[in-house]
Design an enzyme around this catalytic site. Structure first.
Site, PDB file in Angstrom:
ATOM      1  N   CYS A   1     -15.726   0.720  -2.205  1.00  0.00           N
ATOM      2  CA  CYS A   1     -16.776   1.132  -2.738  1.00  0.00           C
ATOM      3  C   CYS A   1     -18.127   0.799  -3.138  1.00  0.00           C
ATOM      4  CB  CYS A   1     -15.735   1.003  -4.468  1.00  0.00           C
ATOM      5  SG  CYS A   1     -15.471  -0.717  -3.993  1.00  0.00           S
TER       6      CYS A   1
ATOM      7  N   GLY B   1      -1.886   0.457  -5.823  1.00  0.00           N
ATOM      8  CA  GLY B   1      -1.277   2.075  -5.833  1.00  0.00           C
ATOM      9  C   GLY B   1      -2.256   3.391  -6.356  1.00  0.00           C
ATOM     10  N   GLY B   2      -3.265   3.471  -6.798  1.00  0.00           N
ATOM     11  CA  GLY B   2      -3.694   4.286  -7.171  1.00  0.00           C
ATOM     12  C   GLY B   2      -4.137   5.952  -5.845  1.00  0.00           C
ATOM     13  N   LYS B   3      -4.348   5.320  -4.626  1.00  0.00           N
ATOM     14  CA  LYS B   3      -5.047   5.999  -3.730  1.00  0.00           C
ATOM     15  C   LYS B   3      -3.764   6.601  -3.183  1.00  0.00           C
ATOM     16  CE  LYS B   3      -9.971   5.056  -2.636  1.00  0.00           C
ATOM     17  NZ  LYS B   3      -9.528   3.741  -3.454  1.00  0.00           N
TER      18      LYS B   3
ATOM     19  N   ASP C   1       1.345 -11.723   3.452  1.00  0.00           N
ATOM     20  CA  ASP C   1       1.287 -12.526   3.147  1.00  0.00           C
ATOM     21  C   ASP C   1      -0.157 -12.903   4.278  1.00  0.00           C
ATOM     22  OD1 ASP C   1       0.463 -15.575   3.250  1.00  0.00           O
ATOM     23  OD2 ASP C   1       2.121 -16.315   5.071  1.00  0.00           O
TER      24      ASP C   1
ATOM     25  N   ASP D   1      -0.233  -5.143   0.971  1.00  0.00           N
ATOM     26  CA  ASP D   1      -1.834  -5.729  -0.376  1.00  0.00           C
ATOM     27  C   ASP D   1      -0.823  -7.259  -0.630  1.00  0.00           C
ATOM     28  OD1 ASP D   1      -4.102  -4.717  -1.711  1.00  0.00           O
ATOM     29  OD2 ASP D   1      -3.071  -6.760  -2.762  1.00  0.00           O
TER      30      ASP D   1
ATOM     31  N   CYS E   1      -4.404  -1.273   1.337  1.00  0.00           N
ATOM     32  CA  CYS E   1      -5.079  -2.988   1.118  1.00  0.00           C
ATOM     33  C   CYS E   1      -4.786  -1.291   0.118  1.00  0.00           C
ATOM     34  CB  CYS E   1      -6.796  -2.690   1.348  1.00  0.00           C
ATOM     35  SG  CYS E   1      -7.110  -3.717   2.639  1.00  0.00           S
ATOM     36  N   ALA E   2      -3.510  -1.151  -0.841  1.00  0.00           N
ATOM     37  CA  ALA E   2      -3.019  -0.480  -1.737  1.00  0.00           C
ATOM     38  C   ALA E   2      -3.184  -0.772  -3.353  1.00  0.00           C
ATOM     39  CB  ALA E   2      -2.056  -0.074  -1.440  1.00  0.00           C
TER      40      ALA E   2
END
Length: 388
Positions: A339, A218-220, A265, A238, A214-215
């Site tokens: 989170c 793209g932070g992680k 999808d 994603d 679940c990018a």
């Protein structure tokens, strides 16, 4: 704008925030921006003062208020009673107060959410919730593909190293990061220290095959690429085309060449990931969640969440965690991140997966991060390993 006019503006914006919370509309920050985009007469001091008042009110009220007027009255009654004299003071002031009109009551979160936090933290629940409503700091992650932290500490004014992370630095709030040469050159990325710790929990190594399920933007993914020293295979997926489309520019700026964005999808992800079944050294699933660990950034999220929505989120988390597990090779690692500080989104999800999959075992106890204890956003991190 006079103080009375600022109060009236705050009421209008709070009305919009309350309606958006009930209907799933735009975030409070966006609504503030929209309000002033068509009111160019308001100066920067006026905009800043109204925004600060709106967010102070949101942070102070646990339950969804009846209206923006009731919200402001309740806030002023508890925190700045002299402000009540602005009502009915003429000009652009709010209408005069009347006897018995509704006013919101102070609180940390809706009662049903406080019950869940008490189940999690016991007697410390109120202190934990209060810390969730403070102001979030501004953290950067040093991109080790291009720089090291000691170097940048001397180049970015006011930067302060955070001791519990290897790459995090903290700046004074209000800094426009995108004007910094270090950001423009890809030496740093904006990323909360807790998010950096969550990415580091994957223990990504050079040459591995890693799936960031679940990018988002793209932070992680960027943090994983740095841990991999830009060597190996990193698939970033994603279902949100808009968020995923923001990733290529970030990858280029950071000098990351191993990350491969892949649009999925929704509901049909398994078919698109068939080539990765049982093939990944590690899978990170940073699942959609309530965001209860990030109330410092989005305090109105307390008003948006309902028991029914939480139930839907938990069902989606369980589905994605099962999908992630199918992509882990024997001996590989599965890291579940939310989170959120709500137990049903964190440890209970990991426990459910372990009960359903005898070939997985906990790799370490849950890592729980909170603003109160760790001075970062709230995260629940579970590390598991496929043993057969």
């Amino acid at each position: 704008m006079t103080p009375a006019a600022r109060a009236a503006a705050a009421i209008e914006i709070l009305d919009a925030v309350i309606e958006a919370a009930r209907s799933g509309g735009a975030a409070a920050d966006t609504l503030v921006q929209r309000y002033f985009s068509v009111r160019r007469y308001a100066g920067s001091k006026d905009r800043r003062a109204v925004r600060e008042l709106v967010f102070a009110v949101i942070r102070a009220l646990g339950e969804v208020p009846e209206s923006g007027r009731a919200a402001l009255i309740g806030y002023l009654r508890a925190h700045a009673p002299e402000g009540l004299t602005l009502f009915g003071s003429g000009g652009h002031a709010p209408a005069a107060l009347s006897a018995g009109e509704p006013e919101a009551q102070p609180g940390l979160a809706p009662d049903w959410l406080m019950a869940r936090l008490r189940a999690r933290f016991g007697a410390a629940a109120a202190a934990q919730a209060e810390a969730l409503l403070g102001r979030a700091p501004l953290d950067l992650r040093v991109n080790r593909l291009k720089a090291d932290r000691d170097q940048l500490l001397g180049e970015i004014e006011g930067a302060e190293a955070l001791p519990h992370t290897g790459d995090a630095v903290r700046l004074a709030s209000g800094v426009n990061v995108e004007t910094l040469p270090a950001w423009q050159d890809g030496l740093v990325e904006v990323q909360d220290a807790g998010s950096q710790i969550a990415a580091r929990a994957v223990a990504a190594r050079p040459g591995e095959t890693i799936l960031d399920l679940c990018a988002g933007a793209g932070g992680k993914t960027l943090a994983l690429a740095a841990d991999m020293r830009n060597q190996g295979r990193l698939i970033a997926t994603d279902t949100d085309r808009g968020r995923l489309s923001a990733m290529p520019a970030r990858l280029t700026r950071a000098g990351v060449t191993i990350a491969m964005p892949r649009l999925l999808d929704g509901g049909r992800e398994a078919a698109a990931l068939a080539d990765l079944e049982g093939a990944c050294d590690a899978v990170l699933v940073d699942a959609p969640c309530s965001g209860s660990g990030t109330w410092r950034r989005n305090p109105e999220a307390r008003w948006r969440l309902t028991p029914a929505r939480l139930e839907r989120l938990c069902a989606e988390q369980a589905r994605l965690l099962a999908l992630a597990a199918s992509c882990v090779r024997p001996g590989g690692r599965l890291v579940h991140v939310v989170c959120s500080l709500l137990p049903e989104e964190g440890p209970e999800q990991a426990a459910r997966l372990l009960a359903a999959r005898a070939d997985f075992a906990a790799d370490s106890p849950e890592m729980l991060l909170t603003p109160h204890d760790d001075d970062c956003d709230g995260f629940s991190i579970a590390r598991m390993r496929r043993i057969g």
